[in-house]
Design a protein around this motif. Structure first.
Motif: not given
Length: 257
Positions: A54-64
């Motif tokens: 499960s993502a993105p959740l609060g505070g997550d930092r995702l990048r593609i």
């Protein structure tokens, strides 16, 4: 960054293989992002983005990041919708996409919808760099809230540059704390919104005509408009994700290369 939040990145590089096809010399990802090569049309490579948790959740930092080198062709899809959810970290989450398309290269960026669930706070950016002869199909769809719930807060920005010059810079925001987002001048009762950007060099000599698509307020509407460059942009609103996809697919058929 909270110890409960996640920082993850994924990278794709597509390169011409010298035999009329496309190779994937770089296909690298970290959970919750997972990349899988899937069957593609002749001459094209295809990658599916799979959510491993499960993502993105609060505070997550995702990048593609995806790079399509000169002469290559790449299609990127997703296995399922991305759901922005609240987390233990009260900070907003971020999801950043960086796309680079070289000379005579083709990129079809076709993720599934992003769903903004109640209590979530997500900032999403998409930045694209195109060579003069590059081709691009880019689709983004947002669904504001799951069935029967109010949405979270969602801010998005798409920036596209072609040959180093701005082609599109569009920023939107929806949800709690955003003035007027659900008023009659913006979405009204609609809860699905999206855009389809198509860039092709031949549009310089044969630009597409502006058109209004759809059956009205109850089923959703879209505007198909040429940009000041070899591109066309469809912007659509609809009651749900299915109606939104139908509008964007109609726009794609009218603007096919």
């Amino acid at each position: 960054m909270s110890p409960t939040s996640v920082r993850a990145a994924a990278r794709i590089t597509a390169a011409a293989d010298g035999r009329g096809g496309t190779a994937l010399p770089v296909l690298d990802s970290e959970a919750p992002l997972a990349l899988r090569r899937v069957r593609a049309q002749r001459g094209e490579a295809a990658v599916c983005v799979i959510g491993a948790m499960s993502a993105p959740l609060g505070g997550d930092r995702l990048r593609i990041d995806a790079t399509v080198e000169p002469g290559a062709a790449l299609r990127v899809t997703a296995a399922a919708a991305t759901v922005a959810l609240p987390g233990r970290d009260p900070a907003s989450a971020s999801y950043d996409v960086g796309l680079t398309v070289g000379e005579e290269a083709v990129l079809r960026w076709l993720p599934e919808p992003l769903i903004s669930a109640r209590g979530s706070d997500l900032r999403m950016t998409t930045r694209v760099e195109l060579a003069p002869s590059a081709r691009l199909v880019l689709r983004e769809e947002q669904v504001l809230g799951r069935t029967g719930e109010v949405p979270g807060r969602l801010a998005t920005r798409i920036t596209v540059r072609r040959d180093g010059r701005p082609l599109l810079d569009q920023e939107t925001a929806y949800g709690p704390g955003v003035p007027g987002w659900d008023g009659p001048a913006v979405l009204g009762d609609h809860r699905a919104v999206g855009q389809l950007l198509i860039v092709a060099p031949e549009f310089e000599d044969r630009p597409r005509e502006a058109r209004v698509l759809g059956g009205g307020a109850e089923t959703g509407e879209a505007v198909l408009a040429p940009l000041a460059g070899p591109a066309v942009l469809a912007t659509a609103v609809a009651p749900d994700a299915l109606g939104l996809r139908r509008l964007l697919e109609e726009a794609w058929k009218l603007s096919a290369w």
